[in-house]
Design a protein around this motif. Structure first.
Motif, PDB file in Angstrom:
ATOM      1  N   TYR A 198     -26.610-101.335  17.287  1.00 53.65           N
ATOM      2  CA  TYR A 198     -25.460 -99.792  18.040  1.00 53.65           C
ATOM      3  C   TYR A 198     -24.407 -99.607  17.842  1.00 53.65           C
ATOM      4  CZ  TYR A 198     -30.895 -99.889  19.636  1.00 53.65           C
ATOM      5  OH  TYR A 198     -32.177-100.027  19.268  1.00 53.65           O
ATOM      6  N   GLY A 199     -23.533-100.429  17.166  1.00 52.67           N
ATOM      7  CA  GLY A 199     -22.538-100.214  17.660  1.00 52.67           C
ATOM      8  C   GLY A 199     -21.751-100.975  18.823  1.00 52.67           C
ATOM      9  N   MET A 200     -22.028-101.357  19.414  1.00 52.18           N
ATOM     10  CA  MET A 200     -21.212-101.993  20.350  1.00 52.18           C
ATOM     11  C   MET A 200     -20.043-102.058  20.748  1.00 52.18           C
ATOM     12  SD  MET A 200     -24.379-103.174  22.738  1.00 52.18           S
ATOM     13  CE  MET A 200     -25.756-102.436  22.950  1.00 52.18           C
ATOM     14  N   ASP A 201     -19.127-101.306  21.631  1.00 55.33           N
ATOM     15  CA  ASP A 201     -17.864-101.942  21.652  1.00 55.33           C
ATOM     16  C   ASP A 201     -17.603-103.359  22.907  1.00 55.33           C
ATOM     17  OD1 ASP A 201     -14.896-102.340  22.058  1.00 55.33           O
ATOM     18  OD2 ASP A 201     -15.085-100.285  22.988  1.00 55.33           O
ATOM     19  N   ARG A 202     -17.267-104.126  22.928  1.00 57.66           N
ATOM     20  CA  ARG A 202     -17.765-105.819  24.199  1.00 57.66           C
ATOM     21  C   ARG A 202     -18.165-104.799  24.636  1.00 57.66           C
ATOM     22  NH1 ARG A 202     -12.069-104.086  26.363  1.00 57.66           N
ATOM     23  NH2 ARG A 202     -12.429-102.557  25.907  1.00 57.66           N
ATOM     24  N   GLY A 203     -20.278-105.610  23.578  1.00 58.53           N
ATOM     25  CA  GLY A 203     -20.755-105.929  24.122  1.00 58.53           C
ATOM     26  C   GLY A 203     -21.912-104.442  25.618  1.00 58.53           C
ATOM     27  N   VAL A 204     -21.642-103.601  25.119  1.00 53.81           N
ATOM     28  CA  VAL A 204     -21.233-102.185  25.496  1.00 53.81           C
ATOM     29  C   VAL A 204     -21.427-100.847  24.875  1.00 53.81           C
ATOM     30  CG1 VAL A 204     -21.307-100.126  28.059  1.00 53.81           C
ATOM     31  CG2 VAL A 204     -20.280-103.112  27.638  1.00 53.81           C
ATOM     32  N   LEU A 205     -22.564-100.182  25.336  1.00 52.17           N
ATOM     33  CA  LEU A 205     -22.924 -99.003  24.198  1.00 52.17           C
ATOM     34  C   LEU A 205     -22.924 -97.882  25.264  1.00 52.17           C
ATOM     35  CD1 LEU A 205     -23.354 -96.824  21.681  1.00 52.17           C
ATOM     36  CD2 LEU A 205     -25.547 -97.442  22.108  1.00 52.17           C
ATOM     37  N   ALA A 206     -21.447 -96.935  25.523  1.00 46.81           N
ATOM     38  CA  ALA A 206     -21.386 -96.069  26.530  1.00 46.81           C
ATOM     39  C   ALA A 206     -22.087 -94.413  25.937  1.00 46.81           C
ATOM     40  CB  ALA A 206     -20.253 -96.684  26.964  1.00 46.81           C
ATOM     41  N   ILE A 207     -22.125 -94.227  26.623  1.00 45.48           N
ATOM     42  CA  ILE A 207     -22.513 -92.577  25.297  1.00 45.48           C
ATOM     43  C   ILE A 207     -23.331 -91.471  26.891  1.00 45.48           C
ATOM     44  CG2 ILE A 207     -24.225 -93.521  23.860  1.00 45.48           C
ATOM     45  CD1 ILE A 207     -26.518 -92.900  25.166  1.00 45.48           C
ATOM     46  N   GLN A 208     -22.226 -90.088  26.531  1.00 44.44           N
ATOM     47  CA  GLN A 208     -21.883 -88.898  27.838  1.00 44.44           C
ATOM     48  C   GLN A 208     -23.928 -88.706  27.437  1.00 44.44           C
ATOM     49  OE1 GLN A 208     -20.641 -88.669  30.040  1.00 44.44           O
ATOM     50  NE2 GLN A 208     -19.445 -90.086  29.544  1.00 44.44           N
ATOM     51  N   THR A 209     -24.295 -87.832  27.886  1.00 40.68           N
ATOM     52  CA  THR A 209     -25.306 -87.220  27.826  1.00 40.68           C
ATOM     53  C   THR A 209     -25.801 -86.571  29.540  1.00 40.68           C
ATOM     54  OG1 THR A 209     -28.305 -87.591  27.957  1.00 40.68           O
ATOM     55  CG2 THR A 209     -27.491 -88.940  28.887  1.00 40.68           C
TER      56      THR A 209
END
Length: 310
Positions: free
Chosen positions: A241-252
């Motif tokens: 999921y292409g996480m950044d430092r273990g987190v995927l932050a998305i806006q929905t």
């Protein structure tokens, strides 16, 4: 190249046979605009294809020769409008056309050139009627209400009036977000359950427009991480999921949050308690969901549980 104009297929084939690819593409664009926008003018062609007014007139007249019942000219507005006898000249593959519309591609060229690429997608089990989609798109563009026959799981087939503002692919099926005049609220309607659609001529009220859809206008940030209990090698999920430092932050949008969470099987329990290999993701900031209305389908989210501790 495929086409279909049942009123005069032989004449259509004869006219298309001797045309250049460029001419066919411009005719496909005219057909596309009439079907999904309900209208076109000469400037649509001159701006799209960087051609002169005379060339645009020639293309429109050629289209009229092929399908004279498809359009009528309004001299006051200097615009061609779709008639109630409209039948598309070109054949529109529903899945490809919906994909184009969702990516703001409005060239109509799929009816002209079919190029095979070595890419496959999973089979779509429910495919909307492209003519229903076209009516919905027209109503959205022109801010009109639309009368539909809608079949629901709870009340069967009934006539409704809705004001659509967006067509949405939720990952499993296509639905339209619309103001429902029966319930006086914004709701989601599955497009495959719409069997008839007629655009109403009058303009809609301000409270029926997209700007008044609070669930649509509200955005929330989801922090998605590898599931702490069901994943042994979290690095694999981070790469997926292409996480950044273990987190995927998305806006929905709040109106779409439940669909997203269900599509990707994201565990929404407070302490990541859902078991099973299908749950490889966990929503770390569960509190952000507070106020979203379609969370009944979100895995592990229970409206009866407190979203956060007071």
């Amino acid at each position: 190249m495929t086409y279909l104009n049942e009123s005069s297929p032989d004449k259509t084939h004869e006219l298309l046979a001797d045309l250049t690819l460029g001419q066919k593409q411009r005719l496909a664009y005219i057909d596309f605009l009439l079907m999904f926008k309900g209208q076109l003018n000469r400037h649509d062609l001159t701006e799209k294809f960087e051609q002169g007014m005379a060339s645009a007139n020639k293309d429109i007249n050629l289209y009229i020769d092929m399908a004279p019942d498809n359009l009528t000219f309004d001299a006051v507005q200097r615009c061609y409008f779709q008639t109630n006898k409209f039948k598309p000249v070109f054949n529109y593959d529903t899945n490809k056309t919906l994909a184009k519309l969702s990516n703001q591609i409005t060239d109509g060229f799929a009816g002209v050139v079919e190029t095979a690429f070595p890419v496959e997608a999973p089979l779509q089990l429910n495919v909307p009627d492209i003519h229903i989609v076209a009516k919905l798109v027209q109503a959205i563009i022109h801010q009109k209400a639309i009368s539909i026959i809608y079949t629901s799981l709870t009340s069967g087939s009934k006539a409704r009036e809705v004001v659509p503002h967006t067509i949405v692919d939720n990952g499993l099926r296509w639905h339209v977000r619309a103001f429902d005049r029966q319930s006086n609220s914004f709701r989601d309607f599955v497009i495959t359950r719409i069997s008839k659609a007629t655009i109403k001529p009058e303009m809609v009220e301000e409270y029926e427009k997209q700007i008044e859809d609070n669930q649509w206008q509200r955005t929330m940030e989801l922090h998605i991480v590898p599931h702490p209990e069901n994943v042994n090698f979290r690095e694999a999920i981070e790469l997926d999921y292409g996480m950044d430092r273990g987190v995927l932050a998305i806006q929905t949008r709040a109106a779409l949050a439940g669909y997203l969470l269900r599509r990707w099987n994201i565990d929404c329990t407070e302490n990541a308690t859902l078991k099973g290999g299908e749950y490889q993701l966990w929503l770390r900031n569960r509190q952000t969901l507070f106020g979203a209305e379609n969370l009944a389908i979100a895995p592990g989210y229970n409206h009866q549980e407190p979203v956060f501790n007071l």
